[in-house]
Structure formats: C-alpha cells, structure tokens
Scaffold this active site. Structure first.
Site, short mmCIF file in Angstrom:
data_model
loop_
_atom_site.label_atom_id
_atom_site.label_comp_id
_atom_site.label_asym_id
_atom_site.label_seq_id
_atom_site.Cartn_x
_atom_site.Cartn_y
_atom_site.Cartn_z
NE ARG A 1 -11.92 16.28 35.41
CZ ARG A 1 -10.99 15.71 36.13
NH1 ARG A 1 -10.69 16.21 37.31
NH2 ARG A 1 -10.35 14.64 35.71
CG ASN B 1 -11.58 11.82 31.92
OD1 ASN B 1 -10.86 12.23 31.01
ND2 ASN B 1 -11.26 11.97 33.20
CE LYS C 1 -6.39 23.92 38.37
NZ LYS C 1 -5.18 24.66 38.02
C1 G6P Z 1 -2.16 21.34 32.83
C2 G6P Z 1 -2.62 22.58 33.58
C3 G6P Z 1 -1.41 23.26 34.21
C4 G6P Z 1 -0.66 22.29 35.11
C5 G6P Z 1 -0.28 21.01 34.37
C6 G6P Z 1 0.22 19.94 35.32
O1 G6P Z 1 -1.38 21.71 31.75
O2 G6P Z 1 -3.27 23.46 32.70
O3 G6P Z 1 -1.85 24.36 34.98
O4 G6P Z 1 0.49 22.90 35.60
O5 G6P Z 1 -1.43 20.47 33.71
O6 G6P Z 1 -0.83 19.58 36.17
P1 G6P Z 1 -0.66 18.97 37.61
O7 G6P Z 1 -2.06 18.78 38.10
O8 G6P Z 1 0.06 17.66 37.42
O9 G6P Z 1 0.11 19.92 38.42
#
Ligand code: G6P
Length: 611
Positions: A27, A99, A606
């Site tokens: 995270r 956070n 992430k």
């Molecule tokens: C971040 C992550 C991506 C992901 C995006 C949307 O940018 O690094 O891998 O696709 O968020 O996240 P979600 O959890 O909404 O699919």
C-alpha cells in the site's frame, strides 16, 4: 495507500505489527514506523522499508501489548524520518497514524501555530495530532471526546489509529473515506487498513463505516459515530487464505499472480457457469436482474487497470448484449454533472474496492434512480458495501502493485455479464450463448499454454530492455489490451510506453518510430487482422521493430514481424484474456532485467485511497 496496523490484547504487539506492516507494504513503502505503549509510548520510525524499521528497532525496547504501525505513501511532505508516522502531538499526549488526506490542514495548522503549537514535520497528520491534543486540554474532555470533537472540524479523508499517553490500555480508531477493519479475537483486537494482517489470527472482522470512532481495550469495543450515537458493530466472517499472501516458489508476487491466472479465472467462473455450458448464474445480481435486462444504458467507472477492463467490457456488452455503454475515468466522472437517472446502470470496477475516486463516483449517482453495481475483488470493501448489488471477481489476494490476475478476472466477470444479458435480452440465441459460455470454460487451459512461452518472452525482453520507448497497438476489443500492455511496462520498468488503436498510430506516434522503437502489435486472426497487418508494414517501412501477438497457425506474420508470440485460437470475445498474458510477462522480465523493484515500483501504491 498507506497501511495501518494495530493490536491490543495479551500478546507482545511488536512482532504482530511488523508482520502486519510487511503484509501491507504494497500500500505504500517510502517510510515505516511503530508506536508501542508500555509504561509510556515508544516510537521507532524511519524513511525506507519495513526491513529498515526492523533494523532500527533491533536491540531496542519493543515490549508492550498495545501498539500501532504505519507504512507510508507520501502525500504531504517528502519521504523522511521526520515525516514518517506515527506523529506525536506537541506534548506527546497523543500519537497518531493516518491514511488519507486532511484537506483543510493548512488552515488548521495556522490556527494551531497561533495557539503556540510548533510542528516537526510537513504532514497533515501532525496537524491532527495537535488538534486532538488542543481539544483535549482546552475542553478538558476524555480522549474519545477530544477525537470526536476534533474530527468534526476536519475536511478530508482519514483512517486513524490513536494512542493517548494519559489513557493507557486502549486504542482509539476513526474512519472517513479510508478503510479500517477491526479483527475480533479472544481478549484481543486487531486493526488494519485491510484484512491481510488480521487473517492469520481471526476470521471475524468488523468493517468500520465512515464517521465512526472506536475505543478498543483487550476486553471491549465501543463504537460510536462522531456525534455520540452508539453503533452496533456488525461482525462478519471472512474467508481469506493466508497461503495467497506468500510468494511461494516465485521470486516476486507479480510473477506468481501472472502464473495464477489459469486458476484465478477458473475461480471467477466456478459455480457460476453450468457444467453443460448452457447458462450463467450470478447470484450477486439476481435481485436486480429485471432492471439490468431493461437498462437503456450502462456507464462503467473505474481507474487504472480496472479502467482498461471496463473498456473491454464496453465491447462485450455492446456486442453481445446490445446495450449502449460509456466508460468513464472515475476521477473525471465524479466532478462532472453527469446526466444519469432511472434506466441507467452504473458499474464500478475496482480490485481493491477502496479507490477514492471510484467510490466517490458511485456516491455521485446515489439517489438518481440509476442502478449501481460493483465488480470488486476484495470482499467487504467500501465499494462492494456501497453498491446495491455486484459480482466479486474472486481472483484471490493480489499483492503485486501492477495488477495482473485482477484484470483477467474482471474481464471474466464482464464477459459473464455480457453473455447472460445477451441471452436474457434475446440478442444471443441458445446456440450462440452456449458456445460462448463453453469457450469461456476453456480459457484457463488456453492461458496455461500462453504461460508456457515464458522463456521465449524473457528472451524478447532481453532484446528490448534498454529501449527508451515502446508502442503497443491493438484494434477493437484488443485496443484496451494495448493500453494495459503499455501501462504494465511503464509501471514497473519505467520505460515510456503508449498504447494506441493501431490505425491512430498514423496520427502522431508514427513520428517516433525508428530502429530503437519496439512496437507490439496485437494481431490475432479476427476480422480486423488485415488492417493490423497493414499497420505492421507501416512500422517496418520506417525501421521499427515489431513484436506481434498472433494466433497460432498464422504463418504469414512471421514474414512481417521481428518476433512473434503465439496465443491459441479462441473466440474474439475472450481474446483479451489471452493476449494480455505475454504483455504482462514481457513487462515483468524487462523490469527484472533492468533491476527494478517489480512488486513495489517507485511512486505507485496498490490501493489509491486519496484523490
Ligand atoms: C492503482 C494500482 C493499479 C490499479 C488502480 C485502480 O493505480 O496501482 O494497479 O489498477 O489503482 O485500483 P482498483 O483497486 O480500483 O482496481
């Protein structure tokens, strides 16, 4: 984005916090810290990873059975020891891990400075710590009331855990916008940003809701909202396997997750597709099915890789269910004044179920009369709880920051929805429906055959690992796969990459093509193959290097492209599930060859829980 873990009970907190932080490191990973309560509060924190924190705490006093930890993804203030959490208030009465983002932090900071407070960091979190302390001293109230009163003045998002030096033996926690999960044990409680650090101790969890404050001791949990109304905690049992949270024989989570796809896609359709292939049952949307069948329009909101899955969904739903679809960046949609109402179906796609913009986008349509569905991977996540109905992707825990198996599972869900709606809307006849469903059940074995080519893909990665740029071309349902291939490469290898509809190349990117430019052309044997083959010729004529993703049995392409990666013949509707796999492997091997940190790429997180 930022990970929080906390413990209160009989055990020694330190090892639980360290292990929890390791599980949450995906995270955020620019700094880490812990606070332990043991006759006073001890804080250890530093710039860097959890392993740096462990080195710092070695030989130090780490006793105590109450504590909290934090792994940071910087928002306010660069990664540094001073900006690392936990943050102490001026007099050290409160320690806070946070956070989220406090939007009115500058205003609150000025006010606190006027009242004599000094600041040791650039963070918005230190403002919170001081605001709580100021309220506590000024109004002479309990720590709990000080937290609640202070938070009524805060604009923004927070998941917070707080220790009060003057009220030992308890943890305080609060949530608005950023997730917090409480794990319920026997005479102990755990708290974390997601269930990952909790699942090896208990499967009983409480998902905190926005504007709730918890006061937690080893023997009791009191839950209230900010305005002192008592809330009844709802305990849920979660089924998450800890095995998924380990790398096993693989050097990186990303590689493990790429290789898991034959199984994760199977898990996505298992029990939802009849064995004889003649029907699909999606239990999570049964109740709203009449509204889905009648929908006049679908709007899909998502971010990042999930947005690419949404684009594949647009093709699938329009082609096989004949319903108009719009795909929106959640971050744009939320700030427009979209025309949405009765008869519209809004689908939010999110692996984590916590992405701030996607969550805000679905809140935007509440009360408009539109039906709101979630396609999420993390059970119990905010989006899954705030949508009327939905379908879990069941891909299992995804830890690599670059999303891989979540993408293929999202597409699998979208395909099932499109085929099911297509059948119910009488777009697909029984034979077509059956053929598509049965093809879907063959996808896992077809992905397995693509994975067998990893050695060859690694060789190709070696050839292009020094390229400064790369282009990914695709058409139709495979255009979003080109976007995803480019995103994967960018995210983990820091090579600049663009995904383009193949024909659009002539409107700009072709100017960049030279002998140092690898161009991936997704050229499967579908109705647009000849057009894409033409685009390949155009690249070759300008000295570009072409790597083609082609259907097995296409011999002609060997004469056109510099390298060919084959995927098995399959129905075009499901071809994205196969074509993306070589691109994931290519990005992975380029990143490894360049010495990049594959699972924790720089600057990324992430789960993006701030906007
Ligand atoms: C971040 C992550 C991506 C992901 C995006 C949307 O940018 O690094 O891998 O696709 O968020 O996240 P979600 O959890 O909404 O699919």
């Amino acid at each position: 984005m930022c990970g929080i873990v906390a413990y209160v009970g009989e055990r020694t907190a330190y090892p639980i916090l360290i292990k929890g932080l390791q599980r949450l490191e995906y995270r955020g990973y620019d700094s880490a810290g812990i606070a332990l309560a043991n006759g006073g509060i001890r804080v250890y924190k530093c710039k860097g990873r959890v392993k740096d924190l462990q080195a710092l705490a070695r030989d130090k006093e780490v006793g105590g059975s109450i504590g909290m930890g934090h792994t940071r993804w910087a928002t306010h203030g660069e990664p540094s020891d001073a900006n690392a959490h936990p943050h102490a208030s001026e007099r050290g009465i409160f320690h806070v891990v946070h956070n989220g983002i406090i939007e009115n932090h500058a205003h609150l900071r000025r006010e606190l400075v006027r009242r004599g407070y000094t600041f040791r960091s650039e963070t918005d979190t230190e403002v919170l710590a001081n605001l709580i302390e100021d309220t506590y001293l000024e109004q002479n109230v309990s720590a709990e009331l000080a937290v609640r009163l202070a938070l009524t003045r805060v604009v923004g998002a927070y998941g917070l855990v707080i220790l009060c030096d003057r009220e030992p033996g308890k943890l305080l926690a609060a949530r608005k916008g950023s997730p917090l999960v409480i794990g319920v044990g026997e005479g102990e409680y755990f708290l974390a940003s997601d269930a990952m650090p909790i699942i090896e101790y208990t499967d009983r969890v409480i998902y905190m809701n926005d504007e709730e404050v918890a006061v937690i001791t080893p023997s009791a949990l009191d839950l209230k909202d900010l305005y002192n109304d008592v809330k009844t905690p709802e305990i849920k049992t979660i089924k998450l396997s800890i095995a998924n949270a380990d790398k096993g024989e693989f050097p990186h989570f990303m590689l493990k997750e790429i290789h898991e796809q034959p199984f994760s896609v199977t898990d996505t359709f298992r029990g939802r597709v009849a064995a004889d292939g003649d029907k699909i049952v999606l239990g999570g949307i049964l109740d709203v099915m009449p509204r889905l069948v009648e929908a006049r329009r679908v709007i899909i909101v998502a971010c990042g890789t999930s947005w690419h899955a949404a684009l594949v969904g647009e093709y699938l739903l329009e082609e096989y269910a004949r319903v108009p679809v719009e795909v929106e960046y959640a971050s744009e949609f939320r700030y427009r004044d979209p025309i949405v109402g009765e008869g519209d179906l809004v689908i939010a796609i999110s692996q984590s179920g916590e992405t701030a913009d996607t969550l805000a986008a679905i809140r935007r349509v509440k009360g408009t009369g539109a039906t709101c569905l979630g396609i999420c991977n993390v059970a119990g996540s905010s989006i899954s709880r705030e949508t009327e109905a939905g379908v879990y992707t069941r891909a299992g825990i995804e830890i690599g920051v670059a999303s891989t198996k979540a993408f293929t599972s999202q597409i699998t869900v979208l395909a099932m929805m499109a085929f099911l709606l297509g059948s119910k809307r009488r777009v697909l006849d029984a034979a077509e429906y059956r053929a598509l469903v049965s093809e879907l059940t063959r996808v896992p074995e077809m992905i397995a055959t693509v994975l067998e080519q990893e050695g060859r893909i690694k060789e190709i990665a070696e050839l292009y690992k020094e390229s400064p740029n790369a282009l990914f071309l695709g058409r139709g349902i495979l255009f979003p796969v080109a976007l995803e291939g480019a995103l994967k490469l960018k995210e983990i290898s820091y090579i600049h990459a663009e995904g383009y509809p193949a024909a659009e190349m002539k409107h700009g990117p072709i100017a960049l093509v030279d002998e140092r430019m690898p161009v991936f052309a997704i050229a499967t044997s579908d109705k647009l193959y000849d057009k894409t083959a033409g685009n390949i010729q155009e690249v070759k004529a300008r000295g570009g290097k072409v790597i083609a993703i082609a259907t097995r049995g296409n011999e002609e392409i060997r004469g056109l492209a510099d390298q060919v990666i084959e995927i098995p013949p399959c129905h075009v509707a499901l071809s994205p599930l196969l074509a993306v796999v070589p691109l994931q492997l290519f990005a992975y091997h380029v990143a490894v060859a360049r010495g990049c940190n594959v699972d924790q790429p720089r600057n990324l997180a992430k789960s993006v829980t701030v906007e």
